[in-house]
Design a protein around this motif. Structure first.
Motif, mmCIF file in Angstrom:
data_model
loop_
_atom_site.group_PDB
_atom_site.id
_atom_site.type_symbol
_atom_site.label_atom_id
_atom_site.label_comp_id
_atom_site.label_asym_id
_atom_site.label_seq_id
_atom_site.Cartn_x
_atom_site.Cartn_y
_atom_site.Cartn_z
ATOM 1 N N ASP A 6 74.982 49.279 46.002
ATOM 2 C CA ASP A 6 76.355 48.801 45.840
ATOM 3 C C ASP A 6 76.367 47.354 45.356
ATOM 4 N N VAL A 7 75.474 46.544 45.934
ATOM 5 C CA VAL A 7 75.378 45.141 45.524
ATOM 6 C C VAL A 7 74.978 45.053 44.054
ATOM 7 N N ALA A 8 73.960 45.850 43.661
ATOM 8 C CA ALA A 8 73.482 45.832 42.276
ATOM 9 C C ALA A 8 74.596 46.245 41.306
ATOM 10 N N LYS A 9 75.368 47.256 41.689
ATOM 11 C CA LYS A 9 76.447 47.728 40.823
ATOM 12 C C LYS A 9 77.525 46.666 40.652
ATOM 13 N N LEU A 10 77.939 46.032 41.766
ATOM 14 C CA LEU A 10 78.984 45.013 41.698
ATOM 15 C C LEU A 10 78.537 43.798 40.898
ATOM 16 N N ALA A 11 77.267 43.415 41.049
ATOM 17 C CA ALA A 11 76.750 42.240 40.336
ATOM 18 C C ALA A 11 76.299 42.576 38.925
ATOM 19 N N VAL A 13 73.546 44.170 37.983
ATOM 20 C CA VAL A 13 72.119 43.895 37.831
ATOM 21 C C VAL A 13 71.350 45.089 38.390
ATOM 22 N N SER A 14 70.042 45.046 38.268
ATOM 23 C CA SER A 14 69.207 46.122 38.809
ATOM 24 C C SER A 14 68.985 45.930 40.311
ATOM 25 N N VAL A 15 68.598 47.024 40.967
ATOM 26 C CA VAL A 15 68.243 46.948 42.396
ATOM 27 C C VAL A 15 67.057 46.007 42.595
ATOM 28 N N ALA A 16 66.105 46.024 41.672
ATOM 29 C CA ALA A 16 64.930 45.142 41.774
ATOM 30 C C ALA A 16 65.335 43.675 41.757
ATOM 31 N N THR A 17 66.351 43.348 40.935
ATOM 32 C CA THR A 17 66.821 41.954 40.887
ATOM 33 C C THR A 17 67.450 41.551 42.214
ATOM 34 N N VAL A 18 68.250 42.447 42.795
ATOM 35 C CA VAL A 18 68.839 42.158 44.112
ATOM 36 C C VAL A 18 67.731 41.932 45.135
ATOM 37 N N SER A 19 66.695 42.752 45.101
ATOM 38 C CA SER A 19 65.581 42.599 46.043
ATOM 39 C C SER A 19 64.900 41.252 45.883
ATOM 40 N N ASN A 23 64.725 38.509 48.915
ATOM 41 C CA ASN A 23 63.419 38.162 49.485
ATOM 42 C C ASN A 23 62.840 36.883 48.903
ATOM 43 N N ALA A 24 63.605 36.215 48.007
ATOM 44 C CA ALA A 24 63.127 34.978 47.374
ATOM 45 C C ALA A 24 61.746 35.192 46.785
ATOM 46 N N ASN A 25 61.601 36.333 46.097
ATOM 47 C CA ASN A 25 60.295 36.708 45.568
ATOM 48 C C ASN A 25 60.447 37.001 44.068
ATOM 49 N N GLY A 26 59.857 36.156 43.255
ATOM 50 C CA GLY A 26 59.969 36.339 41.815
ATOM 51 C C GLY A 26 61.120 35.534 41.227
ATOM 52 N N TYR A 27 61.080 35.392 39.919
ATOM 53 C CA TYR A 27 62.063 34.537 39.245
ATOM 54 C C TYR A 27 63.364 35.289 38.992
ATOM 55 N N VAL A 28 64.489 34.621 39.294
ATOM 56 C CA VAL A 28 65.824 35.100 38.939
ATOM 57 C C VAL A 28 66.603 33.878 38.458
ATOM 58 N N ASN A 29 67.215 33.976 37.269
ATOM 59 C CA ASN A 29 67.918 32.774 36.781
ATOM 60 C C ASN A 29 69.131 32.473 37.667
ATOM 61 N N GLU A 30 69.570 31.245 37.628
ATOM 62 C CA GLU A 30 70.556 30.752 38.578
ATOM 63 C C GLU A 30 71.886 31.497 38.488
ATOM 64 N N ASN A 31 72.347 31.800 37.276
ATOM 65 C CA ASN A 31 73.622 32.510 37.132
ATOM 66 C C ASN A 31 73.563 33.904 37.758
ATOM 67 N N THR A 32 72.458 34.599 37.517
ATOM 68 C CA THR A 32 72.290 35.941 38.092
ATOM 69 C C THR A 32 72.202 35.861 39.606
ATOM 70 N N LYS A 33 71.470 34.866 40.091
ATOM 71 C CA LYS A 33 71.337 34.689 41.538
ATOM 72 C C LYS A 33 72.699 34.487 42.186
ATOM 73 N N TYR A 45 77.083 42.668 52.822
ATOM 74 C CA TYR A 45 75.841 43.449 52.858
ATOM 75 C C TYR A 45 74.804 42.766 53.730
ATOM 76 N N ARG A 46 74.159 43.571 54.570
ATOM 77 C CA ARG A 46 73.074 43.074 55.416
ATOM 78 C C ARG A 46 71.801 43.822 55.068
ATOM 79 N N PRO A 47 70.773 43.111 54.589
ATOM 80 C CA PRO A 47 69.545 43.795 54.174
ATOM 81 C C PRO A 47 68.906 44.554 55.327
#
Length: 329
Positions: A6-11, A13-19, A23-33, A45-47
């Motif tokens: 649901d978060v990925a759909k609203l934003a 973006v992909s589910v991997a990007t939300v993850s 988890n603060a793991n891997g690069y995500v540009n600031e606007n997407t974040k 949403y609560r992980p």
């Protein structure tokens, strides 16, 4: 309940990007974040902790094993571990083991199945071979388990020497000791510190040392035996405050005045010794600092496994109160 999809759909973006954001793991540009964080907030949403642990290999949980939560020494340690764990984003689990090895093993196995990140042990019953194949960090606290395991302790032997030397300095001629159980490393070290000071005294016999169980009742029983076998004892060093409180109770039952006829010193500087009459002279160990440091070292091992962590030994100091005679001028 919202899902990561649901978060990925609203934003958008992909589910991997939300993850990666969660988890603060891997690069995500600031606007997407920012888009992902706004979607998380909007959906409340609560992980899922299990999913998060599968993603990054950590559960953000640590466990503390203590032998007796009714002993006031251990809640003070536990509070420090909990405070440090919470400040670093870890969930804290407290396990009361009752000095029962099977209970320790059962807790270990159950928590390992839940992907626990690490353990802090206060134990005299766990064996080194029982934990040597555990693949998460372990720190021993208060008592050493093996030379290879990182530990946070105090200089118990020196503390015992300070106690007995002080009893001598105020004029005590025959000093008894109530030690803890033989399988407890801190008890053995405190007994050795006592013997360091009195081993050459001509009055010393095995009757001047009695074994207690770290409880008030254990101290009372041991003190009764000490004082009835050796009525000329004028000083007692007990290996913890609870047993020293038991000594005060035994003296009261036997009609022995403290400190006029008998001076008493404990070890730990816990609350019970501060509310007795007279208040208890004791050896202070920095309980909160010990717990905090043990948690710091454990988390350091979890987050930077190759950081080369070493054991810590804290100094102790004598706190003089009313259960000992004043220094002679």
């Amino acid at each position: 309940m919202s899902t990561i999809r649901d978060v990925a759909k609203l934003a958008n973006v992909s589910v991997a990007t939300v993850s990666r954001v969660i988890n603060a793991n891997g690069y995500v540009n600031e606007n997407t974040k920012q888009k992902v964080e706004e979607a998380i907030k909007q959906l409340n949403y609560r992980p899922n902790d299990v999913a998060r642990s599968l993603f990054n290999g950590r559960s953000k949980m640590i466990a503390l094993f203590v032998p007796d939560i009714q002993n006031p020494f251990f809640p003070e340690l536990a509070r420090a571990v909990e405070d440090m764990a919470n400040s670093r984003g870890y969930t804290f689990i407290l396990c009361n083991t009752d000095n029962n090895n099977q209970k320790e093993i059962d807790y270990l196995q159950a928590l390992l199945q839940k992907s626990i990140d690490g353990f802090i042990f206060v134990s005299s019953t766990i064996k080194a071979e029982q934990i040597e194949n555990i693949n998460v960090p372990i720190v021993a606290m208060d008592r050493k388990i093996s030379p290879e395991l990182v530990s946070v302790t105090v200089d118990n032997r020196d503390g015992a020497r300070q106690a007995v030397e002080y009893l001598q300095s105020i004029g005590c001629k025959r000093i008894g000791h109530i030690c803890g159980p033989e399988n407890v490393s801190s008890s053995r070290n405190r007994l050795q510190g006592y013997l360091d000071v009195v081993k050459k005294e001509d009055w010393l016999t095995s009757d001047f040392v009695q074994v207690g169980d770290h409880s008030i009742q254990g101290g009372l029983v041991a003190a009764m035996e000490l004082l009835q076998k050796n009525p000329d004892i004028d000083g007692i060093f007990a290996a913890n405050d609870l047993m020293a409180v038991g000594v005060l109770k035994a003296a009261e039952q036997l009609g022995i005045r403290v400190p006029e006829q008998l001076s008493v010193i404990g070890f730990d500087n816990t609350e019970p010794g501060k509310v007795t009459t007279p208040q208890l002279t004791t050896i202070n160990q920095p309980i909160y600092d010990i717990g905090k440091r043990a948690a710091e070292l454990l988390i350091q091992q979890i987050e930077t496994p190759d950081s080369g962590i070493e054991s810590v030994i804290y100094n102790v100091e004598l706190i003089v109160r009313g259960s000992t005679k004043p220094l002679q001028s």
